[in-house]
Design an enzyme around this catalytic site. Structure first.
Site, PDB file in Angstrom:
ATOM      1  N   ASP A  68      49.830  -5.203  33.289  1.00 43.79           N
ATOM      2  CA  ASP A  68      48.545  -5.142  33.899  1.00 43.79           C
ATOM      3  C   ASP A  68      48.724  -4.178  35.135  1.00 43.79           C
ATOM      4  O   ASP A  68      47.896  -4.343  36.259  1.00 43.79           O
ATOM      5  CB  ASP A  68      48.209  -6.448  34.456  1.00 43.79           C
ATOM      6  CG  ASP A  68      46.787  -6.524  34.992  1.00 43.79           C
ATOM      7  OD1 ASP A  68      45.898  -5.834  34.493  1.00 43.79           O
ATOM      8  OD2 ASP A  68      46.576  -7.423  35.718  1.00 43.79           O
ATOM      9  N   GLU A  96      31.098  -0.173  32.685  1.00 45.46           N
ATOM     10  CA  GLU A  96      31.259   0.619  31.626  1.00 45.46           C
ATOM     11  C   GLU A  96      32.345   0.053  30.506  1.00 45.46           C
ATOM     12  O   GLU A  96      32.923  -1.175  30.925  1.00 45.46           O
ATOM     13  CB  GLU A  96      31.973   1.888  31.998  1.00 45.46           C
ATOM     14  CG  GLU A  96      33.541   1.856  32.617  1.00 45.46           C
ATOM     15  CD  GLU A  96      34.010   2.913  33.466  1.00 45.46           C
ATOM     16  OE1 GLU A  96      33.831   4.064  32.937  1.00 45.46           O
ATOM     17  OE2 GLU A  96      34.489   2.842  34.498  1.00 45.46           O
TER      18      GLU A  96
END
Lengths: 357, 357
Positions: A270, A347
């Site tokens: 991450d 998005e």
């Protein structure tokens, strides 16, 4: 706060334009105000006039020769602009009745840009689109040695972590954490999990519910105070029943694990999105990505899984470059990808799962 | 397409500004171009200059007395604006070295507004925020007697249905259909379902998988051709194994059902979002909403459920007005609400479930 509001009103005239005939009509919006007019020489590029008001109001009126009319109005935030709002509320019809009549359909009536505000509302998407957030407060800000860290409060997304101007994670974004942990298809109970990054604590908070053994790195200071809906209380101590948080650089740690022959059932990377640059040979971001990727796969158990985020689904070139890198690892892998809607991103975002062939 | 690109660059200077000293530095951006300068009298509201280029380029430079610098550059779409892009790429540091040095941090570098383009990319959210979509084509457009119907193609959301300028549903928005049918908590097999609206076919396509008996109304013409991912083949015929589509007004039909004493296990109202207006006594939209709501609840089976969309979670006033209406029905109801992320909406959306007390 002395921000400036910038209104735009654009009209595509239905007929070819003779500037001289439409201008008197257009000017009628400004009739009731005391404005000082300047008409500019445009060298044959249509009509251009600027108007300055006593209160510092600025109007730019432009009639392009192909029929596009653009009007800009800039004023201070506390200025009363009701007049232009009336014009903007019309959906279709005739705009100006004095002088000449102009037929138009659905003018482009954008919400005003707020420029120079203390709290910036515009945080463009990774694919370069202009989007405005409902941000009303900066709740935390720090310039670390590595990056600019901001936590902004949004009315609908809760607190949003913004790193170097990129929206990273909001309290609304459980979908991100679910996607980067396999969307409920995995069982983490008793598993060895390595989280690289994850400084907001979201992944850790989700996984500890399943009692894994795990290691994580790099905590972002503000998160444990301002992203409670994301991290819960997992960042309050560096060691829990089934986790430890190591505040260390990833690379030396991964190298140590490789040397020790230690393996993990899951490696969750991450750290960062895929770089947008499309010159992977020259870019140190890509080099870092390849290094981490290679080391991560080397510490992965033969039946283990590697999870990571990609980037905006629209950044097709960057995503295929990443997929190329996956094909070049010292240890061959297969992969699949998934497109996920992370609420605060505005998005569609790609996530990857990779495993050893 | 002769659209205009409008760049904005805003700088909050770190120190109070003496316009006269910073302007030469700011002007250095434009040195290499042949621009005709006009300096405007602002009546003491800072410094304002406009510059017009031979190619129709327009620059507006403003130094506000409190330290905000706003720069606008408008040029035709095919004009080369690499120069300003260089400035915009800097994240922090000193902007201008010639004349005077100005320290700034993270100038607000917005993606250019594209004004007057054939395909509009800006479709503001219900809560009034400016958002840009990755729209590249208008695939269908019709002005019906009731509304303007557009279907736009988005790279990431697929085709998007836009009614009177409001984003209604995209092919990516299964989350909408799931939310307005109870998010998987209901069993529709063999049930009587009435869908009001639902002209895009999304709800029908989902429900027919569960073999209900149903009735629906008002088909939007373009959808069966351009929203296939949403409606499947359910709109190709007006009558299927377990559904019929009635092209009728809702109100007379609902009144007929009330008279006949006919009831439904589910009424799904997909006609419209809650009006944003906060004057429900005067607004015909609210009147229509109350009428439909009252009739819908009257045809609802005593154990039935009524599903509908609300609006943006940020429109708190409109939502509480709606909840007030729910309290005033001829037949008393309880309700609950859920906040859902519908991908193409770019804002969090509220859905309601109501049932008879």
């Amino acid at each position: 706060d002395m921000a400036v509001r910038h209104y735009t009103l654009d009209i595509n005239l239905s007929t070819p334009v003779d500037s001289a005939s439409v201008v008197p009509g257009l000017l009628s919006i400004f009739h009731e105000q005391e404005l000082t007019e300047t008409i500019h020489d445009t060298n044959g590029h249509g009509y251009l006039a600027t108007f300055v008001g006593k209160n510092g109001r600025l109007v730019v009126l432009r009639v392009h020769s192909h029929g596009l009319v653009t009007i800009d109005l800039q004023c201070h935030e506390d200025d009363n602009i009701a007049q232009l709002d009336n014009v903007r509320d019309q959906k279709r019809g005739t705009l100006f009745h004095q002088g000449s009549v102009i037929i138009f359909h659905f003018p482009s009536r954008l919400p005003a840009l707020v420029r120079g505000a203390k709290v910036d509302r515009y945080w463009p998407t990774a694919d370069g689109r202009l989007v405005e957030y409902d941000v009303d407060e900066v709740v935390y800000e720090e310039d670390s040695a590595y990056q600019n860290i901001k936590i902004l409060h949004s009315q609908q997304y809760g607190n949003i972590l913004v790193l170097d101007g990129d929206v990273n994670l909001a309290e609304s974004d459980l979908a991100y954490t679910q996607a980067i942990t396999g969307n409920g298809r995995e069982n983490y109970a008793g598993k060895e999990v390595l989280i690289l990054g994850g400084g907001d604590g979201g992944i850790l908070a989700e996984l500890v519910k399943q009692k894994p053994k795990m290691v994580t790195m790099k905590v972002i200071d503000g998160c444990k105070m301002y992203m409670r809906r994301t991290c819960g209380n997992t960042l309050d101590t560096l060691r829990g029943d089934c986790y430890q948080i190591l505040i260390e650089d990833c690379v030396p740690l991964l190298k140590k694990y490789v040397q020790e022959g230690r393996t993990f059932d899951y490696v969750i990377n991450d750290l960062t999105a895929i770089p947008i640059s499309t010159a992977p040979e020259e870019d140190s971001m890509w080099e870092f990505l390849r290094l981490i990727l290679d080391l991560s796969v080397r510490v992965l158990h033969p039946k283990g899984k590697y999870f990571t985020q990609g980037n905006s689904v629209n950044l097709k070139e960057a995503l295929s470059l990443y997929e190329e890198q996956l094909g070049k690892l010292s240890c061959p892998v297969d992969f699949q990808k998934e497109v996920v809607c992370v609420p605060s991103y505005l998005e569609q975002w790609v996530f990857y799962t990779a495993w050893k062939k």
